[in-house]
Motif scaffolding. Structure first.
Motif, PDB file in Angstrom:
ATOM      1  N   UNK A   1       0.839  -1.185   0.000  1.00 13.31           N
ATOM      2  CA  UNK A   1       0.000   0.000   0.000  1.00 13.31           C
ATOM      3  C   UNK A   1       0.886   1.253   0.000  1.00 13.31           C
ATOM      4  N   UNK A   2       1.947   1.220   0.820  1.00 15.72           N
ATOM      5  CA  UNK A   2       2.846   2.373   0.908  1.00 15.72           C
ATOM      6  C   UNK A   2       3.785   2.465  -0.299  1.00 15.72           C
ATOM      7  N   UNK A   3       4.150   1.338  -0.894  1.00 14.55           N
ATOM      8  CA  UNK A   3       4.907   1.409  -2.142  1.00 14.55           C
ATOM      9  C   UNK A   3       4.048   2.093  -3.210  1.00 14.55           C
ATOM     10  N   UNK A   4       2.749   1.781  -3.223  1.00 16.57           N
ATOM     11  CA  UNK A   4       1.834   2.467  -4.133  1.00 16.57           C
ATOM     12  C   UNK A   4       1.768   3.954  -3.846  1.00 16.57           C
ATOM     13  N   UNK A   5       1.761   4.320  -2.568  1.00 18.94           N
ATOM     14  CA  UNK A   5       1.796   5.742  -2.197  1.00 18.94           C
ATOM     15  C   UNK A   5       3.012   6.411  -2.816  1.00 18.94           C
ATOM     16  N   UNK A   6       4.162   5.743  -2.741  1.00 19.73           N
ATOM     17  CA  UNK A   6       5.385   6.311  -3.309  1.00 19.73           C
ATOM     18  C   UNK A   6       5.245   6.544  -4.804  1.00 19.73           C
ATOM     19  N   UNK A   7       4.661   5.584  -5.508  1.00 20.21           N
ATOM     20  CA  UNK A   7       4.530   5.724  -6.958  1.00 20.21           C
ATOM     21  C   UNK A   7       3.545   6.839  -7.322  1.00 20.21           C
ATOM     22  N   UNK A   8       2.399   6.889  -6.631  1.00 20.00           N
ATOM     23  CA  UNK A   8       1.427   7.930  -6.908  1.00 20.00           C
ATOM     24  C   UNK A   8       1.980   9.317  -6.622  1.00 20.00           C
ATOM     25  N   UNK A   9       2.738   9.451  -5.536  1.00 13.49           N
ATOM     26  CA  UNK A   9       3.333  10.741  -5.196  1.00 13.49           C
ATOM     27  C   UNK A   9       4.417  11.129  -6.198  1.00 13.49           C
ATOM     28  N   UNK A  10       5.140  10.144  -6.709  1.00 14.26           N
ATOM     29  CA  UNK A  10       6.180  10.434  -7.688  1.00 14.26           C
ATOM     30  C   UNK A  10       5.582  11.048  -8.956  1.00 14.26           C
ATOM     31  N   UNK A  11       4.401  10.593  -9.358  1.00 12.68           N
ATOM     32  CA  UNK A  11       3.747  11.184 -10.526  1.00 12.68           C
ATOM     33  C   UNK A  11       3.451  12.665 -10.302  1.00 12.68           C
ATOM     34  N   UNK A  12       2.986  13.002  -9.098  1.00 14.92           N
ATOM     35  CA  UNK A  12       2.724  14.404  -8.772  1.00 14.92           C
ATOM     36  C   UNK A  12       4.032  15.190  -8.707  1.00 14.92           C
ATOM     37  N   UNK A  13       5.071  14.544  -8.169  1.00 11.71           N
ATOM     38  CA  UNK A  13       6.370  15.204  -8.107  1.00 11.71           C
ATOM     39  C   UNK A  13       6.897  15.566  -9.488  1.00 11.71           C
ATOM     40  N   UNK A  14       6.659  14.691 -10.461  1.00 11.13           N
ATOM     41  CA  UNK A  14       7.095  14.985 -11.830  1.00 11.13           C
ATOM     42  C   UNK A  14       6.344  16.191 -12.392  1.00 11.13           C
ATOM     43  N   UNK A  15       5.055  16.285 -12.101  1.00 10.67           N
ATOM     44  CA  UNK A  15       4.276  17.439 -12.558  1.00 10.67           C
ATOM     45  C   UNK A  15       4.758  18.723 -11.879  1.00 10.67           C
ATOM     46  N   UNK A  16       5.086  18.634 -10.580  1.00 15.52           N
ATOM     47  CA  UNK A  16       5.573  19.800  -9.863  1.00 15.52           C
ATOM     48  C   UNK A  16       6.894  20.298 -10.413  1.00 15.52           C
ATOM     49  N   UNK A  17       7.767  19.360 -10.753  1.00 17.04           N
ATOM     50  CA  UNK A  17       9.053  19.768 -11.324  1.00 17.04           C
ATOM     51  C   UNK A  17       8.852  20.445 -12.679  1.00 17.04           C
ATOM     52  N   UNK A  18       7.956  19.898 -13.494  1.00 14.04           N
ATOM     53  CA  UNK A  18       7.689  20.497 -14.802  1.00 14.04           C
ATOM     54  C   UNK A  18       7.161  21.919 -14.651  1.00 14.04           C
ATOM     55  N   UNK A  19       6.290  22.123 -13.650  1.00  8.69           N
ATOM     56  CA  UNK A  19       5.761  23.467 -13.418  1.00  8.69           C
ATOM     57  C   UNK A  19       6.867  24.422 -12.975  1.00  8.69           C
ATOM     58  N   UNK A  20       7.798  23.911 -12.182  1.00  7.33           N
ATOM     59  CA  UNK A  20       8.849  24.788 -11.663  1.00  7.33           C
ATOM     60  C   UNK A  20       9.775  25.276 -12.770  1.00  7.33           C
ATOM     61  N   UNK A  21      10.097  24.393 -13.719  1.00 13.05           N
ATOM     62  CA  UNK A  21      11.029  24.817 -14.767  1.00 13.05           C
ATOM     63  C   UNK A  21      10.307  25.393 -15.980  1.00 13.05           C
TER      64      UNK A  21
END
Length: 398
Positions: free
Chosen positions: A217-237
């Motif tokens: 369940x928590x490994x899934x949390x990591x993967x789902x959060x990583x997708x949001x992290x990628x979007x956040x990085x794209x917004x920053x640059x």
């Protein structure tokens, strides 16, 4: 890997399963595009997508149990037909806020055929020994990444070339086509589960499996959060394509990691390897949170994190195979799929607000926290995981 792909029926089963599972990587985007084209809001699209995901989370363990009781062809074939009909009915009815649209989206998810769990139950019967089964689990985990690369691309092509409604219909038809490839194969038709003790909890009566499902369940949390992290990085640059680059790099790393892991022979219990791989996954999510400015450096860091995802999944498959009570192996694999999927949804839900409050790197921090929580669950439940239950497969694999 050559030994796996060279085994009779292996390529057909793996290929059919990948085709049949393409809707998993297509449905969310297909529903979003369909809703927006017909004037629906993003909120409505989100609710319809959530209905699909909820149906899938509920349906996979139930269908897995039916496979263990009735065999693969009838259950997988029937479910695929119903899921295809639900996609087609949603395309015909259109997206609305009424209960009908939500029911159809939920039905499409509910009847998603349990091909992923079914394939993992078949590998011990198709391959000659435990070493080949271990390699097959690694290949299986690695090729999952193709679904989330090819799926959105196919939806976009269908929507542009035909219509978004046809995108939904063809999503269902691909699932049906893949299911037919699998269930008409001799191993699927002849597969039978082991003798099953009548118990309403099924595989959930195994303490080791409960611990594993909690960890993933928590490994899934990591993967789902990583997708949001990628979007956040794209917004920053300021580069909206950067998120796609990072996700592709992550998938490429997972593919390499799965192939590399499956190409060698491992000794010792998979539970210990799983703890080490989860720890490595957590550590690798931390550097992207620091946010190096250059996209190539960020892509390399996310690829490094991806290297440990597919091996972690492959190890988890071995743990499931060793702990599932007799006659429950398909349902046990289905519960793993559900735990992972629910965790990914929760990770996205947590990482979104965290990014708004803490900044664009928060998604990767949530991902690291999720992987660390998965490791903590495994460490805390090590005695339970060390005690193997009677396996539900014909050929238990260590």
């Amino acid at each position: 890997m050559r030994g796996v792909l060279g085994a009779r029926h292996a390529v057909r089963l793996l290929g059919g399963t990948l085709i049949g599972r393409l809707p998993v990587g297509m449905a969310s985007l297909a529903v979003l595009l369909f809703t927006r084209e017909h004037g629906g809001s993003y909120a409505l699209a989100g609710l319809l997508t959530a209905s699909y995901a909820l149906g899938q989370a509920v349906g996979q363990p139930l269908l897995g149990r039916l496979v263990d009781l009735r065999g693969q062809p009838r259950v997988i074939g029937g479910a695929a037909l119903l899921a295809t009909a639900a996609f087609a009915a949603l395309a015909a009815a259109g997206p609305h806020r009424g209960a009908g649209s939500f029911a159809l989206a939920a039905a499409a998810g509910l009847f998603t055929p349990p091909l992923e769990a079914g394939l993992r139950a078949l590998w011990p019967a198709v391959l000659p020994d435990a070493a080949h089964v271990r390699a097959a689990y690694a290949l299986d985990a690695a090729t999952q990444e193709l679904l989330f690369v090819a799926g959105p691309l196919l939806v976009t092509l269908f929507a542009d070339g035909l219509s978004t409604a046809w995108g939904l219909v063809l999503t269902g038809l691909l699932g049906l086509a893949g299911a037919l490839v699998v269930i008409t194969a001799p191993p699927s038709r002849s597969w039978r589960p082991g003798p099953r003790e009548a118990h309403w909890l099924g595989p959930l009566r195994s303490p080791g499996l409960l611990a594993l499902f909690g960890a993933f369940l928590f490994v899934g949390v990591a993967l789902g959060a990583m997708n949001v992290g990628a979007l956040g990085y794209a917004a920053r640059i300021g580069d909206r394509n950067a998120s796609g680059v990072l996700l592709a790099a992550f998938s490429f790393g997972a593919l390499l990691g799965g192939v590399g892991y499956g190409s060698r022979t491992w000794t010792g219990r998979p539970e210990r390897r799983l703890r080490l791989l989860t720890a490595a996954l957590a550590v690798c999510f931390l550097p992207p949170a620091l946010g190096p400015g250059l996209l190539p450096a960020m892509a390399a860091l996310t690829a490094l994190a991806g290297l440990f995802l597919a091996p972690s999944l492959a190890c988890a498959f071995l743990v499931v195979d060793g702990h599932a009570p007799a006659g429950t192996v398909t349902e046990a694999f289905s519960w793993l799929v559900t735990a992972f999927g629910v965790g990914a949804a929760a990770g996205s839900a947590v990482a979104g607000p965290a990014t708004g409050r803490l900044g664009d790197g928060a998604g990767f921090l949530v991902a690291a926290a999720g992987a660390l929580a998965a490791l903590a669950v495994q460490l805390g439940s090590a005695p339970l995981l060390a005690r193997s239950d009677r396996s539900g497969s014909a050929n238990p694999v260590n």
